[in-house]
Design a protein around this motif. Structure first.
Motif, short mmCIF file in Angstrom:
data_model
loop_
_atom_site.label_atom_id
_atom_site.label_comp_id
_atom_site.label_asym_id
_atom_site.label_seq_id
_atom_site.Cartn_x
_atom_site.Cartn_y
_atom_site.Cartn_z
N ALA A 156 50.96 42.11 45.39
CA ALA A 156 50.20 40.86 45.23
C ALA A 156 50.37 39.96 46.44
O ALA A 156 49.41 39.32 46.90
N MET A 157 51.58 39.90 46.97
CA MET A 157 51.85 39.02 48.11
C MET A 157 51.11 39.46 49.36
O MET A 157 50.77 38.63 50.21
N THR A 158 50.89 40.76 49.52
CA THR A 158 50.19 41.23 50.73
C THR A 158 48.73 40.78 50.77
O THR A 158 48.11 40.82 51.83
N GLN A 159 48.19 40.32 49.64
CA GLN A 159 46.80 39.85 49.67
C GLN A 159 46.65 38.55 50.46
O GLN A 159 45.54 38.23 50.90
N ARG A 160 47.75 37.80 50.62
CA ARG A 160 47.73 36.58 51.43
C ARG A 160 46.61 35.63 50.98
O ARG A 160 45.76 35.22 51.77
N THR A 161 46.63 35.29 49.71
CA THR A 161 45.59 34.43 49.16
C THR A 161 46.08 33.00 49.00
O THR A 161 47.28 32.73 49.02
N GLY A 162 45.14 32.10 48.80
CA GLY A 162 45.49 30.71 48.60
C GLY A 162 45.91 30.38 47.19
O GLY A 162 46.35 29.25 46.91
N ARG A 194 42.41 34.89 45.42
CA ARG A 194 43.48 34.83 44.43
C ARG A 194 44.09 36.21 44.25
O ARG A 194 43.40 37.23 44.25
N ALA A 195 45.40 36.24 44.10
CA ALA A 195 46.14 37.47 43.83
C ALA A 195 46.79 37.34 42.47
O ALA A 195 47.20 36.23 42.06
N VAL A 196 46.90 38.45 41.74
CA VAL A 196 47.40 38.43 40.38
C VAL A 196 48.51 39.46 40.21
O VAL A 196 48.34 40.62 40.58
#
Length: 293
Positions: A168-174, A96-98
């Protein structure tokens, strides 16, 4: 097996579209001895955008903090079947990214270095080339590439908000959790940011976004969660939840809901009069006079 391999995190498995990514059951949050959120139940699925709405003080950001694992909570918050607070911090950051409301950075780091921080959970998992490709993609997508070498502290509030989104988008999370991502932005970037959120969902992630703009929530979300006084008032499709009766009651101000020429929900408040007369009364369910065009 080497010590490094034993410490390697478990990589996220893709969640099939339509499957539950995040489930909240009976969630409550108490801060400073005050109950801020109570009895909230909903789920978010891969491929959808959920907007959290409500007036000031409704508990929207506090709830998002619990979903992110930033606040202690009662009840249950499951991320891909496991309680959020049970995930090791690095494994949680892979899932998860926040984007938080407060994106202050006091040191004059270059913008590109701020965005790079989003790749930290993937260190030693992906290659430098892959990281650089993702960073460049998000700098371009957020329209921050052109000032990538500027210091973060030299940016305007809106520019900082876009840099924080890129990080946050660079974390590439679901799961992507966004707390008022459009608050500091002009209308062009508001639309761009919400389009990015929707596109991210269409690519298979689940997105939860706290918003104040009711019309934007109706346009970009698949479902909405409406809070009032820390409690859940409604949860469902925008057309089901964003009714003039419910919005007028929750926001304590008469609201009109109609369809525009394209069939989209048009949500507008009834304006205060120009003179010194009393403001318009909140919606009276016995009359539709103030809530219809």
């Amino acid at each position: 097996m080497s010590p490094l391999s034993r410490r390697a995190p478990r990589l996220p498995a893709p969640v099939p579209r339509g499957e539950i990514v995040l489930r909240a059951a009976g969630v409550s949050v108490t801060l400073g001895g005050t109950r801020i959120v109570s009895g909230v139940d909903f789920d978010v699925r891969a491929g959808e955008v959920l907007a959290i709405l409500g007036p000031n003080g409704a508990g929207k950001s506090t709830l998002l903090g619990a979903l992110a694992g930033d606040h202690a909570y009662g009840g249950s918050v499951e991320l891909v079947g496991r309680e959020v607070h049970d995930w090791p911090s690095r494994e949680l950051a892979l899932r998860r990214a926040v984007l938080r409301q407060n994106n202050s950075v006091s040191f004059p780091f270059p913008v590109v270095d701020i965005v790079k921080m989003g790749r930290a959970p993937w260190r030693a998992i992906t290659s430098v080339e892959e990281d650089d490709r993702i960073i460049a993609e998000e700098l371009l997508r957020s329209d921050t590439f052109r000032f990538a070498e500027r210091t973060y502290t030299s940016l305007s509030g809106g520019e900082r908000a876009r840099v924080a989104l890129a990080r946050a988008m660079t974390q590439r999370t679901g799961l992507l959790l966004l707390d008022e991502p459009t608050a500091a932005l002009d209308i062009n970037y508001q639309e761009q940011v919400l389009a990015i959120a929707r596109r991210t969902a269409r690519q298979g992630s689940a997105v939860v976004v706290v918003l104040h703009d009711l019309a934007a929530a109706a346009a970009y979300s698949d479902r909405v969660l409406l809070l009032a006084d820390g409690a859940m008032r409604a949860w469902g499709a925008p057309a089901e939840v964003l009714t003039p009766e419910l919005l007028s009651e929750v926001y304590r101000h008469p609201v009109r809901v109609a369809r525009d020429a394209d069939g989209a929900l048009a949500i507008t408040p009834v304006r205060f009069p120009d003179d010194d007369a009393a403001p318009p009364a909140a919606h009276d369910p016995r009359s539709s006079e103030r809530t219809t065009p």
